[in-house]
Design an enzyme around this catalytic site. Structure first.
Site, short mmCIF file in Angstrom:
data_model
loop_
_atom_site.label_atom_id
_atom_site.label_comp_id
_atom_site.label_asym_id
_atom_site.label_seq_id
_atom_site.Cartn_x
_atom_site.Cartn_y
_atom_site.Cartn_z
N ASP A 1 0.83 -1.20 0.00
CA ASP A 1 0.00 0.00 0.00
C ASP A 1 0.87 1.25 0.00
O ASP A 1 0.53 2.23 -0.64
CB ASP A 1 -0.95 0.00 1.20
CG ASP A 1 -0.22 -0.07 2.54
OD1 ASP A 1 0.89 -0.63 2.57
OD2 ASP A 1 -0.74 0.42 3.55
N ARG B 1 5.41 4.41 5.95
CA ARG B 1 5.05 4.29 7.36
C ARG B 1 5.17 2.84 7.84
O ARG B 1 5.56 1.95 7.08
CB ARG B 1 3.62 4.82 7.59
CG ARG B 1 2.56 3.98 6.94
CD ARG B 1 1.17 4.57 7.19
NE ARG B 1 0.15 3.79 6.52
CZ ARG B 1 -0.88 4.32 5.86
NH1 ARG B 1 -1.02 5.63 5.76
NH2 ARG B 1 -1.77 3.54 5.30
N ASP B 2 4.78 2.62 9.08
CA ASP B 2 4.91 1.27 9.65
C ASP B 2 3.75 0.40 9.15
O ASP B 2 2.92 -0.05 9.92
CB ASP B 2 4.92 1.34 11.18
CG ASP B 2 3.69 2.06 11.73
OD1 ASP B 2 2.86 2.53 10.91
OD2 ASP B 2 3.57 2.15 12.96
N GLU B 3 3.71 0.19 7.84
CA GLU B 3 2.65 -0.63 7.28
C GLU B 3 3.22 -1.44 6.12
O GLU B 3 3.60 -2.57 6.30
CB GLU B 3 1.47 0.25 6.84
CG GLU B 3 0.27 -0.58 6.45
CD GLU B 3 -1.05 0.15 6.65
OE1 GLU B 3 -1.05 1.27 7.14
OE2 GLU B 3 -2.09 -0.44 6.28
N ASP C 1 -5.93 -2.73 -2.87
CA ASP C 1 -5.03 -1.79 -3.53
C ASP C 1 -4.44 -2.45 -4.77
O ASP C 1 -4.40 -1.88 -5.86
CB ASP C 1 -3.90 -1.37 -2.58
CG ASP C 1 -4.40 -0.83 -1.24
OD1 ASP C 1 -5.34 -1.41 -0.67
OD2 ASP C 1 -3.83 0.17 -0.75
N TRP D 1 -11.52 -6.61 -1.21
CA TRP D 1 -10.16 -7.01 -0.84
C TRP D 1 -9.99 -8.49 -1.20
O TRP D 1 -9.16 -8.83 -2.05
CB TRP D 1 -9.92 -6.73 0.65
CG TRP D 1 -9.43 -5.32 0.90
CD1 TRP D 1 -8.17 -4.96 1.27
CD2 TRP D 1 -10.16 -4.09 0.75
NE1 TRP D 1 -8.08 -3.59 1.35
CE2 TRP D 1 -9.27 -3.03 1.05
CE3 TRP D 1 -11.47 -3.77 0.39
CZ2 TRP D 1 -9.66 -1.69 1.01
CZ3 TRP D 1 -11.85 -2.43 0.35
CH2 TRP D 1 -10.96 -1.42 0.65
N GLU E 1 -2.43 8.81 -0.83
CA GLU E 1 -3.37 7.81 -0.32
C GLU E 1 -4.79 8.35 -0.29
O GLU E 1 -5.75 7.66 -0.63
CB GLU E 1 -2.97 7.43 1.11
CG GLU E 1 -3.97 6.54 1.82
CD GLU E 1 -3.47 6.08 3.19
OE1 GLU E 1 -2.67 6.82 3.79
OE2 GLU E 1 -3.88 4.99 3.61
N HIS F 1 0.78 6.08 -2.50
CA HIS F 1 -0.20 5.01 -2.39
C HIS F 1 -0.83 4.91 -3.78
O HIS F 1 -1.42 5.86 -4.24
CB HIS F 1 -1.28 5.47 -1.42
CG HIS F 1 -1.57 4.56 -0.28
ND1 HIS F 1 -0.77 4.47 0.82
CD2 HIS F 1 -2.63 3.73 -0.04
CE1 HIS F 1 -1.33 3.63 1.69
NE2 HIS F 1 -2.45 3.16 1.18
#
Ligand code: RAM
Length: 888
Positions: free
Chosen positions: A476, A480-482, A489, A541, A746, A767
């Site tokens: 995605d 960041r912490d992802e 996506d 998803w 995003e 994103h």
């Protein structure tokens, strides 16, 4: 920043095969399937050229191992059909075509039989090892603090081998590795072995190290770090750090060939030695800590004294998880020289001018030994010109370099990646920074350009977001912490991704992880690889399970993806049906995010879910038909039709309104054929009215945005589609571009005049989901597509859409057959259209015109059929130049 351009296609009057691939890759090492697929593209400038027949011959070690004989027909791929493939062996293959030419390429095998593995997984004994303890100050990496992670390890072994003629190394890690032989780095892959569902599949890479071997002893060495295996992952540090295992492990198997034809096979075992080194800490989210004072010169050379090193610990000998790496690795593909360097107050802010995923190379001059230079990374600057990092959440994205005291020192982190445009350098001022762009090295497949600066910028931003987010898996966001493989996506962006790059191998590999992760009852997780066990089964998803394989099949024409995925597609659809017997998807909706990040409206979640249910049933039916499962195909076609009826009963009113009355509701229903034919004009009318009532502003989120262009233009509203494309008011793509975006945001409100930066809890500036408009720029604006029912672009459909502010637009795309191109330009009252059709394709070209009788091709009148503002005509391969009357 210019987009990378397409490689040249061989020119000439004769048909020629070119761009030979094996398993959708150039010249891969480490092929593991016994039946690799060989494919080629065709080039010819001669009109009407087509391949009548092909013949493939494969040689190995001077012997012919397969001759396909002449195979009549137009196939541009074939499955290897010769003698069983041997491990670690090079196969050269030659394809000849009739008429025409020939071309040659090669592939190499990896380990063909599991029982050929001798290497053990090695690591170090945690009991003997103190965790990394950085100075307790603000620079301390949080992952080390909370998890007490040990430092990365250095491994080595010296081999005395009889003279070698060839040396291959298969290497992997539970963690990340950098392989070295006799002091040299091996390969150009980054973050190897890449991220997969390690519980079931750990990919290994194969390298040809013959040239590094020389005559004397051979030193095989590696650095090992945590990476996705045991480092921080996702946002919840406590749960996510050390997700797969506690300590990284290494596995290396070397196969040397000698003059007499014999082989030596050596694997990692307890004879390897290990130590810590200058790399004190490395984490994908947090960054690296490198202390150059701790370097051990020559540690990766044969003569090094490793008596102070410890023997490596043997962890286990599990080989059943090893799979050959199926896609191109992450590589550094470009360097960016900063566009601005602003010194100030002990902190220098460097601007690369482009938001990327990657790292920097730092050159330090005159730093005293022990000086710590800190690199912080961010996507934006705050109002005071300082680095803005609030949106990174807990990802520290900070690298530390402790200088050794040499006049000039160079540092480049190895085992981390950051999403950034700006770097803040502190601790020393005489520094130089170069941005290193990193991503999965998917070959460039398409190019789009046009006369409008903003639209060109939009495509550039889309492409950069694709590069920044295809980092081993489709993520995605890169900052960041992802950085997780969010399935929606990926599926909404896939059509755009396929135009930009050849993602066949990349997504085929990801689908293997998707199938691994499906729950026992068939639910598909929200992220793949599956690391958030509680999240699965979500509308839009989970439907990646059907949308991705079907789209890959249509674009690349490789039916194996459907054969492999059909059971998973069926299980997904069955799961949804089982819990929703009335066929309106209300139950078991997982995390139901709806039309995620929609602007100011709320699309009915049931409408969205049920539309996806219908789509998945339909694609499963089509996939079953391709695979030859007639009964399954009929079953899912029946289901699709019943879902359609239920949808109409539940959501479509007699005047063509769709429950909720939102743009995404109409777009989904229209795009997926859920509005009864007689009501289509009314439903389109409601969609258009909504847009007009809002002053031509969009409200769509992830699920709807990619459908705006295609649905509006399919129903004759390209003016409206162009209004949205050119808009720069909030919310629009142009709004972010006006603000200087170099990647896709995003959220529409990533930054607004009223509120400044959007919510820090979730505000990525890189994103790709909202960039799914890209497919319409290629397929709509430039008009490169294929007919309904066509597979692998055998029947291209060129249907450009002159309009908006555009004076011209152009796109080229490498289909499996060869290059397809479309370029139009309006000059006064004339439209010129140049198209290029690859050999063997039978194209339909819609020449846009206000007077079908005026259409000429190279000066000659054209016969065709007048359809909605164009003259549709059929053309075979070759280049064509049309002119037509045009009035705005
Ligand atoms: C966010 C992710 C992703 C989206 C999910 C629902 O955290 O960034 O884009 O798919 O939420």
């Amino acid at each position: 920043m210019v987009n990378p351009s397409l490689p040249e296609v061989p020119a000439g009057d004769a048909l020629r095969p070119y761009d030979l691939r094996c398993e959708h890759r150039g010249t891969p090492l480490g092929i593991g399937t016994p039946v690799p697929r060989l494919s080629w593209r065709l080039a010819s400038d001669r009109r009407g050229d087509a391949q009548d027949a092909y013949r493939i011959r494969v040689h190995s070690r001077g012997a012919l191992v397969w001759d396909s004989g002449w195979v009549e027909g137009q196939d541009v791929s074939a499955d290897y059909g010769g003698a069983p493939l041997a491990s670690f062996t090079r196969y050269t293959w030659r394809v000849e075509t009739r008429p025409g030419g020939a071309a040659e390429s090669w592939f190499e095998t990896g380990v063909m039989h599991q029982d050929e593995w001798v290497a053990a997984w090695i690591g170090h004994d945690p009991e003997t090892e103190p965790p990394f303890e950085p100075p307790t100050d603000e620079g301390e990496p949080r992952s080390a603090r909370t998890a007490g992670l040990p430092a990365p390890r250095y491994f080595r072994r010296v081999l005395d081998l009889p003279p070698v003629t060839a040396v291959r190394i298969a290497c992997t890690a539970r963690g990340l590795y950098e392989l070295r032989v006799n002091g040299h780095r091996v390969g150009d892959g980054e973050l190897t072995p890449g991220w997969t569902d390690y519980r079931q599949r750990v990919p290994y890479q194969v390298y040809d190290v013959t040239d590094l071997a020389g005559d004397g002893p051979l030193c095989v060495a590696a650095i090992l770090a945590d990476g996705w295996w045991s480092g921080s992952l996702g946002w919840d540090m406590r749960q996510q750090a050390q997700r797969y295992g506690r300590r990284p492990q290494l596995l290396v198997q070397l196969v040397a060939e000698h003059e007499n034809g014999s082989r030596t096979v050596v694997g990692t075992d307890g004879r390897w030695r290990e130590s810590t080194g200058p790399l004190r800490h490395a984490d994908l989210l947090m960054g690296e800590w490198y202390d150059a004072r701790l370097e051990q010169p020559g540690w990766d050379l044969p003569g090094f004294d490793d008596s102070s090193w410890a023997p490596a610990g043997v962890v286990d000998t599990a080989h059943d998880v090893l799979v050959p790496s199926a896609a191109e690795p992450v590589r550094v593909t470009q360097d960016l020289v900063p566009v601005d360097v602003r010194p100030g107050d002990g902190r220098t802010i460097v601007d690369l001018g482009q938001n990327i995923a990657g790292r920097v190379r730092l050159v330090v001059r005159g730093a005293p030994a022990g000086a710590r230079i800190t690199l912080r990374h961010g996507e934006a600057l705050d109002d005071d010109g300082g680095l803005y990092t609030a949106n990174l959440r807990s990802a520290e994205a900070t690298d530390h370099y402790v200088a050794a005291g040499a006049p000039v020192e160079t540092f480049e982190p190895r085992f981390t990646v950051h999403g950034f445009r700006y770097v803040e350098v502190s601790g020393h001022t005489d520094v130089e920074v170069v941005g290193r762009v990193m991503h999965s090295d998917t070959p460039v497949a398409g190019e789009f350009s046009c006369s409008d600066d903003m639209v060109r910028r939009l495509m550039s931003n889309i492409r950069w977001s694709q590069r920044g987010n295809f980092v081993s898996v489709p993520t995605d966001c890169p900052q960041r912490d992802e950085r997780l493989g969010w399935t929606a996506d990926a599926q909404v962006f896939l059509p755009t991704a396929c135009y930009n790059a050849d993602v066949a191998a990349f997504f085929t590999d990801w689908l293997a992880d998707l199938r691994c992760a499906q729950t026992a009852e068939g639910a598909v997780p929200d992220v793949v690889p599956h690391v958030m066990t509680e999240r699965h089964g979500t509308p839009g998803w989970g439907d990646a399970a059907t949308v991705v394989p079907w789209h890959l099949y249509r674009v690349y024409g490789d039916e194996r993806v459907l054969r492999d995925s059909l059971p998973s597609m069926r299980r997904w659809v069955d799961h949804v049906e089982r819990h929703n017997p009335d066929l309106i998807w209300r139950n078991r909706t997982g995390s139901h995010y709806g039309d995620w990040l929609q602007a100011g409206v709320r699309t009915s979640r049931e409408v969205m879910a049920t539309a996806y249910f219908a789509l998945s049933a339909e694609l499963t039916s089509k996939a079953a038909a391709v695979v030859g499962d007639v009964a399954a195909s009929a079953h899912y076609a029946g289901l699709r039709s019943r879902i359609g009826d239920a949808f109409v009963r539940a959501f479509v009113s007699a005047d063509g309104r769709v429950t909720g009355d939102t743009q995404t509701g109409y777009l989904l229903a229209l795009a997926h054929g859920l509005i009864p034919e007689p009501l289509v004009p009314a439903a389109v009318g409601h969609l258009v009215a909504d847009l007009e009532d809002r002053g031509r502003r969009l409200t769509t989120g992830f699920a709807g945005v990619g459908l705006l262009g295609p649905v509006l233009s399919a129903h004759g509203h390209h003016d409206l589609a162009y209004s949205l494309l050119h808009d720069d008011r909030y919310p629009s793509w142009g709004y972010s571009i006006k603000r200087g975006a170099t990647t896709i945001w995003e959220r529409w409100d990533g930054w607004t005049e009223e509120g400044g930066f959007g919510p820090v809890a979730m505000n990525s500036f890189n994103h790709y989901a909202l960039g799914s408009v890209g497919a319409w720029l290629y397929g709509g604006v430039a008009g490169i597509g294929q007919e309904e029912g066509s597979v692998g672009f055998r029947r291209p459909l060129i249907r450009p859409l002159p309009g908006g502010r555009l004076r011209w637009a152009a796109a080229s795309y490498d289909t499996p057959l060869g290059r397809l191109g479309s370029q139009w330009e309006v000059e006064g009252d004339t439209l010129r259209l140049e198209v290029r059709i690859p050999p063997g394709a039978e194209a339909t070209v819609h020449v846009p015109t206000t007077d079908p009788a005026s259409v000429r091709e190279s000066g000659t009148p054209v016969t065709g059929e007048a359809v909605g503002g164009a003259l549709a005509c059929r053309v075979a391969s070759g280049r064509y130049e049309f002119t037509a009357a045009w009035a705005r």
